[in-house]
Design a protein around this motif. Structure first.
Motif: not given
Ligand code: ATP
Ligand code: ATP
Ligand code: MG
Ligand code: MG
Lengths: 298, 408, 315, 265, 215
Positions: D40-42, D226-236
């Motif tokens: 998993v990429g973040v 799989r990639v998770l994208a974070f912005y401002d504390g949440t997963v967008i």
């Protein structure tokens, strides 16, 4: 009631003594991270210097206030000279070594200086009581207070205020905070680190000598006075949080009041008070009352 | 001519040469040894001590510092005996040192004379073979102080004590308070203060004493602490409220001079210094000390002199013909010996003949402004049997049981 | 695996044991005390490798000594083997208890808290007049499994006994240094976060080290009590601890053997300083320490390493 | 998202995670589950909460709210050393190494600790330089291509090599779940791809689940399943690498790619 | 603006930088590119006076190496260390102002204003204490601090490492635009992808030797 008042005044006087003795130590530790055992020597040399000064002025028949100033000036001059010699001549060579090793360097210096005292002043003791006698006393109820003790409290308050203001609100104070954090960064942003170190150590040394000087009229200036002071000052500084001026003040107050209360109410525990308080405070707050902020590491 | 060739007798002199006890005790003690040994070697001590050295053999001294831990003291004692091969050791100020050295001295069969340490435990705990102490033990100081106080203050109802929190201070107070219980059962002990040794700051203690109703305060403080306490209390007028009894005050009076309040009760751990009788031998000792050091000898110097005189006598008593006496012979001769020194008549009466007793004296301090000199006036003397327990009875027990058998 | 160090250590041990009867008595007794104290120093080395310095090691030293002294005083039991073991155990128990507290501290706070604890013990002992307060009390001479030597034989027996305990301690501590827990010392000093993320409890490792140092301190104190024949509260005073730290720096944390050599050298230097300059021995000691730090920054132990390097440089 | 690959339970399941520091909300409403053996990429903006997320999973921070399950075991709020013992290990954004030890010693200690007998006695009785540990340490040093620095004291290492050592120390114990916080930042471009190739395939061979925080979109695209994208504390965004990287919000806020499809030069 | 000639830097007995020469013209943005361990950090630290160096380094007509370390910042040299080194107990704003306290420069408020305008995200957490920031946030603050001091030249050690690509791009453009202010920039990078298209020129450094390379 009288006892409560006595505890308070005695506590304050003792706290003033502790604070005056500890402030130089905490300053040097705070900036240079050096637990400076030589502080005991500064104290002793200050006291001996003051005793010499008092000897001179008692013979010269100067007015008391002038004599007191002369005594303090001479002692601080002694501190200044010692500070410069030690920092430039010795400590400079060991910066960057293990903290403990530096403690031991100052310990070794302390041992040597103890014997230097014998070489300069001999083994006999000196008295410098004239300023205290000149200050007189006041009577409050059954209690007689020495005006000199009140002067000590005043000196402590002034020192604390000055130090606090200098560190928090002056440009130099803030630059000092940077040096404390990291020498290389400080230099890269234009701070003369070498100078800051020398200045800090010299000021610390002068404060140590000042402590000895203002205490000299109350005590017998004799061999070994430095040893007693070291542990006392360490304890106060550890309680307050190493390197924190306000910590040293609060630490001194706590110990001072606790000790006075013990002497009045339970003299048998007096011997444990300072270490007991220190152990209790450290158990509750492992790094003393005032802790320097630690950067986030992860 | 035979003994001109003889190797000198070596004596180890142990005393505090550094640290806080050096100035009040260690150095005067050492100085006392120096001039007395010199006088012995020159054969200039008054009779019956006028033989050169010990029985004609010159003396050689080795001075050792007592400072450091008990471990160091014992190590240095062994070094004196085994490495330097001294014939006798004279010394020790701290009772802890004496207690630790005593068994080693017996084990090594090394003749040892303690000169200043005060604890009675040395000969009470165990019989010693090679250990002697000419100076009386400290019980005498407390008992003498109590006797003087009771004699001078008729209506005493309450007294206090301020003593250093270590063995000497605790023992001193125990003896004094115990003697007071016997001598003035109506007076109560009010404040009992034990500040830390070398505390330097006595503000709270002085306040406590100021607010107490005691008429007298007992202290066994010495030098640095004694002086600090004196300066601090006089700034706050404690001595105007109550009489201070300083059991070791004699050792500090030449330094405190007019800062030591008039009316203070002064002791000198025996009839030493100004408390000593005006005898020829005292005049002699006082003179040679003054000549050399420009200051009068204080009690540690007297104790050292007394110890060396005793040793000399014992040595000479043991010596038969030209041969050096053995340690056993000297020890045997030392036992129960009697002689008169600068501090008066000594009788090795306790501890199976190993522990000396003498009379003691207390007086009242006065600074003579005309002569610009301290003085002790109103001196009261207490015979040895009045202030020392009889042979075979432990000091503590003797006091607790009402000082039975005291001959005053 | 027998390394050269081990071999050299073993030979030095045999030499030290064999030479004693030929040496003057005062040398033997000086060495006995030095080797007893060396155990305390060894304990400090264990801590120092983790970056911790205890200015209160005298606590365990004093407890070891008083344990022995009190047992002898109250029961008259004098067997050195049992007494010394009990001294170590007593100090170990105290170390295990205060270790819960101490293990949370680092740097100067560790040093100060341990100092405070030892000073509290000092205060208690000073207040205990039945034990002679600061004067302390004597310990009668020990026996060794029924053997009761006197005079010179006693000195030698104590010396060999101390040497034997030292040897056992040295071997065990050496093995500990090579173990996983022991080798985590530097990592803990360098970076505790990483150690925790390797899955190791830093607190527990430090606690172990406190206990090891405590037991060693207790053994040292017990041996010292038997050798000196006297105990007093000053054994718990901070200057006593300071002396041990002094020797530790002198010796260096590099090797186990350094603790023993350092302690012996220190005792000799001190004794000669007192002998030659009775009024100025502190100055001599201080100067020796300063010179060591300036010119032998890693302690006496590093001399050996230097020699070895020079030897290796030779073809 | 495709849940478990072959029907079994997720190796890591995070529900409703939240972390606040005073008024700063560093993470909120994070619910993610990671099946075993997934990579998993973040990605995310700076200060978006990526490190906070990793810190909570590894026990460095205690979540203000929410639960973390590792192989069905609740590890929320457990101390990090216990979590490590369960088989989760990590590397750090700022390398956490032992500066006064050599690279080899750093590695061998990590290896020895990972394979010790365990318990207090295990620590004391196992020698650190066991042949096993030495072999493992050397193999890892080779794997990360830092053998040139094998005997260099770690404080003298260049920044990039420190990071490699840091990752190596996390890998040498061969955990079941490995979290890498910005493994490639500071590592020079020539080495980056080669190295990631070697390391990632080694991890794959060992069936290790990997979650890595990364700012380099090419690396993410190449290595993450799989990639998770974070912005401002949440997963967008949460999806395959393509799905997430093509998300316009992700492009605007994080990757900074204006035209969809291609990463910047 | 900056001219380095025959610079040698050793750490202890080990020579790290050998005879390095490079020049950055006024208003130019120049790269110093090399792989891990090539010596970028060492070179920049030597220029800042943290390491002793021999050879020549001139800032304008000023002999940089002859100047004690702490006097260099006063001549408009802004430095961004690769490991950020913010003072933890200061706020972000105080950290940025820090160099001006030492050098007692004027126009501080205006410059701060300008820095906040080009890095609005820093303005957003200006009042927070530096010790709690995330890695990338700290990086931004360190860059802002360098901008505060660097009125003539910026020495930036891997400024984009750890920044999200969107931000890294924007900051790169900001730096390139400093040209208009006459500020020169030397950027050390191990990742030329970050910067290559922004640079006027780049030097490559390998095992302590610097080579000039046209782009
Ligand atoms: N204190 C030191 N002692 C000896 N060698 C050192 C020391 N510090 C750094 N070096 C060596 O100097 C060389 C250059 O290191 P430097 O940190 O300058 O590299 P760099 O180009 O900045 O690398 P990176 O991109 O990884 O940050 C390296 O080989 C390193 O091992
Ligand atoms: N200990 C702390 N105290 C206060 N605030 C914190 C703390 N740790 C993190 N924060 C804040 O939480 C937010 C998230 O930080 P985090 O380190 O998780 O970001 P990140 O996504 O890893 O960013 P980067 O890419 O810059 O590393 C930031 O605003 C940060 O300032
Ligand atoms: Mg992060
Ligand atoms: Mg670098």
């Amino acid at each position: 009631m009288l006892t409560a008042f006595a505890i308070l005044t005695d506590g304050l006087v003792y706290a003033a003594y502790l604070f005056i003795v500890a402030i130089g130590l905490t300053l040097i530790f705070g900036v240079m991270k050096i637990l400076n055992v030589t502080h005991g020597s500064f104290y002793a040399f200050g006291a001996y210097g003051a005793a010499t000064a008092v000897g001179i002025y008692a013979n010269a028949d100067w007015p008391a206030a002038l004599g007191f100033l002369f005594m303090i000036t001479l002692a601080m001059l002694v501190g200044l000279i010692m500070g410069i010699i030690l920092e430039r001549g010795l400590l400079r060579l060991v910066y960057g070594k293990d903290e403990v090793v530096i403690v031991l360097v100052t310990y070794a210096t302390f041992l040597i200086l103890e014997d230097v005292i014998v070489l300069i002043w001999g083994a006999q003791s000196y008295a410098a009581y004239q300023p205290m006698v000149a200050a007189g006393s006041i009577e409050i109820g059954d209690l007689v207070l020495s005006n000199y003790d009140i002067l000590l409290v005043a000196i402590a308050v002034v020192l604390a205020a000055l130090a606090y203001w200098a560190l928090k609100y002056t440009r130099q104070g803030r630059l000092l905070t940077t040096v404390i954090f990291d020498r290389e960064t400080a230099a890269a942003f234009g701070i003369n680190v070498t100078l800051v170190y020398t200045a800090t150590f010299v000021i610390g040394a002068m404060l140590g000598a000042l402590g000895g000087a203002v205490m000299a009229p109350k005590i017998s200036v004799t061999l070994g006075i430095g040893v007693e002071v070291i542990v006392l000052a360490f304890a106060v500084v550890a309680i307050g949080g190493m390197g924190s001026i306000e910590g040293a003040l609060i630490g001194a107050l706590i110990v001072g009041i606790c000790r006075a209360a013990a002497v009045h109410l339970a003299p048998q525990i007096e011997l444990f008070v300072i270490y007991g308080v220190m152990a209790l405070v450290l158990v509750a707050r492992p790094y003393g009352l005032f802790v320097r902020a630690q950067p986030r590491k992860i | 001519p035979a003994h001109a060739q003889q190797a000198p007798i070596k004596i180890g002199i142990v005393s505090f040469l550094t640290g806080p006890a050096a100035s009040p005790f260690g150095i005067p003690g050492r100085n006392g040894a120096e001039i007395v040994l010199e006088a012995f070697n020159a054969g200039k001590a008054p009779a019956p001590f006028d033989k050169v050295g010990f029985g004609g053999t010159k003396l050689e001294a080795k001075y050792v510092d007592e400072a450091g831990s008990v471990q160091n003291v014992v190590t240095e004692f062994r070094n004196l005996v085994q490495r330097d091969q001294v014939d006798a050791v004279v010394g020790y100020i701290s009772s802890g040192s004496c207690l630790a050295v005593a068994p080693v001295a017996d084990e090594l069969k090394a003749l040892t004379v303690f000169y200043d340490c005060g604890t009675p435990r040395i000969f009470e705990e165990k019989a010693r073979s090679y250990v002697f102490r000419v100076s009386p033990h400290a019980t005498m100081d407390g008992v003498g102080a109590a006797r003087y106080l009771v004699a001078k203050k008729k209506n005493l109802t309450s007294f206090s004590g301020i003593n250093q929190n270590y063995a000497w201070g605790q023992d001193s107070w125990r003896d004094f308070a115990g003697a007071m219980k016997v001598l003035a059962p109506k007076a109560t002990a009010d404040k009992v203060l034990f500040p830390k040794l070398f505390a330097g700051e006595y503000g709270a203690e002085i306040s406590t004493l100021l607010t107490s109703k005691s008429q007298a305060v007992h202290t066994s403080f010495w030098n640095g602490d004694l002086e600090s306490f004196t300066y601090q209390q006089s700034a706050r007028g404690l001595d105007k409220r109550m009489t201070i009894i300083m059991t070791t005050g004699e050792a500090g009076m030449w330094r405190m001079r007019d800062k030591l309040p008039d009316g203070t009760i002064i002791g000198g751990r025996g009839a030493n210094g100004p408390l000593a009788r005006d005898t020829d031998i005292n005049k002699w000792f006082h003179q040679i000390y003054m000549d050399r050091y420009n200051t009068p000898p204080t009690y540690p110097a007297y104790q050292m002199a007394q110890s060396l005189l005793g040793l000399k006598l014992a040595y000479e008593k043991a010596k038969k013909g030209d041969a050096k006496p053995t340690t056993d012979e000297i020890a045997a001769a030392f036992k129960g010996i009697e002689f008169t020194g600068p501090a008066g008549h000594v009788k090795m009466a306790l501890g199976n003949g190993h522990q000396g007793i003498t009379e003691t004296a207390y007086g009242t301090y006065k600074f003579n402004k005309q002569k610009n000199m301290p003085e002790i006036v109103d001196i009261m003397r207490f015979p040895a049997e009045c202030v020392n327990p009889p042979a075979g009875i432990d000091a503590d027990k003797w006091i607790a049981d009402g000082m039975k058998g005291a001959k005053c | 695996m027998i390394t050269r160090e081990k071999l050299a250590g073993g030979l030095a041990f045999l030499f030290a044991a064999a030479a004693a009867p030929l040496a003057p008595e005062w040398v033997v007794s000086l060495a006995t005390i030095a080797f007893a104290n060396a155990l305390v120093v060894l304990g400090l080395v264990v801590l120092w490798r983790t970056g911790l310095v205890s200015f209160g090691q005298a606590l365990y030293y004093c407890i070891g000594a008083y344990t022995v002294a009190l047992i002898v005083r109250w029961s008259g039991f004098t067997d050195a083997f049992a007494l010394v073991a009990l001294g170590g155990v007593g100090a170990g128990i105290v170390a295990a208890l205060v270790g819960f507290l101490l293990a949370r501290y680092r740097e100067i706070f560790f040093a100060m808290l341990s100092l405070a604890l030892s000073m509290i013990l000092y205060g208690v002992l000073v207040k205990t007049e039945t034990l002679g307060s600061t004067d302390g009390f004597s310990v009668s001479t020990p026996s060794f499994l029924g053997y009761r030597p006197h005079g010179e034989a006693l000195g030698l027996s104590l010396y060999w006994f101390t040497l034997a305990i030292d040897a056992v301690a040295a071997v065990l501590v050496g093995a500990y240094f090579r173990s996983v827990a022991g080798s985590l010392a530097t990592p803990i000093r360098d970076n505790e976060i990483r150690v925790e993320f390797l899955g190791v409890s830093v607190t527990r490792i430090i606690h172990t080290k406190v206990v090891i140092a405590g037991v060693l301190g207790g053994l040292g104190g017990a041996l010292a009590a038997l050798t000196i024949g006297h105990v007093d509260p000053a054994m718990s005073y901070w200057t006593t601890s300071g002396g041990f730290v002094f020797v530790t720096i002198l010796a260096g944390a590099g090797s186990v053997a350094a603790a023993f050599v350092g302690s012996l050298v220190f005792e000799m230097v001190r004794s000669f300083a007192v002998d030659i300059m009775p009024g100025l021995w502190q100055m001599v000691l201080g100067s020796v320490l300063l010179l060591t730090i300036l010119f032998l920054p890693d302690g006496l132990g590093s001399l050996v390493a230097r020699l070895r390097k020079r030897e290796e440089a030779k073809p | 998202m495709k849940e478990a690959v072959n029907g079994d339970k997720p190796i890591l399941a995070v529900r409703d995670l939240e972390k606040t520091f005073g008024s700063v909300v560093a993470a909120r409403d994070i619910t993610v589950s990671v099946p075993a053996e997934q990579t998993v990429g973040v990605i995310g903006a700076n200060g978006a909460g990526k490190t906070t997320f990793v810190n909570m999973i590894t026990g460095h921070l205690t979540p203000s709210k929410g639960t973390i399950l590792f192989e069905d075991k609740d590890i929320t709020g457990m101390p990090s050393r216990e979590i490590t013992q369960l088989g989760i290990s990590r590397s750090f954004q700022v390398a956490q190494i032992f500066p006064t030890l050599s690279v080899f010693d750093n590695m061998v200690i990590a290896a020895a600790v990972a394979r010790r007998a365990g318990g207090l006695l295990g620590n004391v009785t196992t020698p650190v330089h066991s042949p096993d540990a030495i072999a493992e340490a050397d193999a890892t040093i080779d794997l990360f291509q830092i053998d040139r620095y094998r005997n260099t004291t770690a404080s003298q290492l260049p920044q990039g090599v420190r990071k490699l050592l840091d990752i190596g120390m996390a890998v040498v114990g061969w955990p079941r779940l490995l979290l890498l916080d910005e493994p490639t930042s500071g590592i020079s471009i020539e080495e980056k791809f080669d190295l990631m190739n070697v390391v990632m395939s080694a991890l794959k061979t060992r069936k290790i689940t990997v979650l890595f925080v990364e700012h380099d979109m090419e690396i993410v695209a190449r290595f993450a399943d799989r990639v998770l994208a974070f912005y401002d504390g949440t997963v967008i965004a949460d999806g395959t690498a393509h799905e997430t990287l093509d998300n316009p919000r992700v492009q605007e806020l994080i990757s900074g790619v204006r035209k969809p499809g291609g990463a910047h030069a | 603006m900056l001219k380095v000639q025959g610079l040698n830097v050793s750490i202890g007995p080990i020579p790290i930088i050998r005879e390095a020469s490079l020049a950055v013209n006024e208003g130019e943005m120049c790269g110093l590119i090399g792989r891990n361990g090539a010596g970028k950090t060492t070179l920049i630290r030597a220029l800042m006076g943290a390491l002793p160096a021999s050879g020549k380094a001139e800032l304008g007509h000023l002999d940089l190496l002859a100047l004690p370390a702490h006097r260099r910042a006063g001549h408009g040299v802004g430095y961004m260390p690769e490991d950020r080194r913010l003072v933890p107990e200061f706020t972000v704003e105080e950290n940025i102002r820090l160099p001006t306290w030492a050098t007692q420069a004027d126009g501080v408020d205006a410059r701060l204003e300008w820095i906040f305008s080009i890095m609005p995200e820093v303005a957003r957490f200006a009042r927070r204490r530096a010790l709690e920031l995330s890695g990338g946030q700290q990086k931004m603050v360190a860059l802002a601090r360098a901008l505060m001091a660097g009125t003539r030249i910026l020495l930036l050690d891997e400024p984009f490492e750890g920044l999200a690509p969107a931000l890294a791009r924007r900051l790169g453009e900001v730096l390139a635009n400093l040209k208009s202010e006459g500020v020169s920039v030397l950027i050390a990078e191990s990742n030329e992808a970050h910067v290559l298209d922004l640079l006027a020129r780049a030097y490559f450094i390998e095992r302590g030797s610097v080579t000039d390379k046209k782009l």
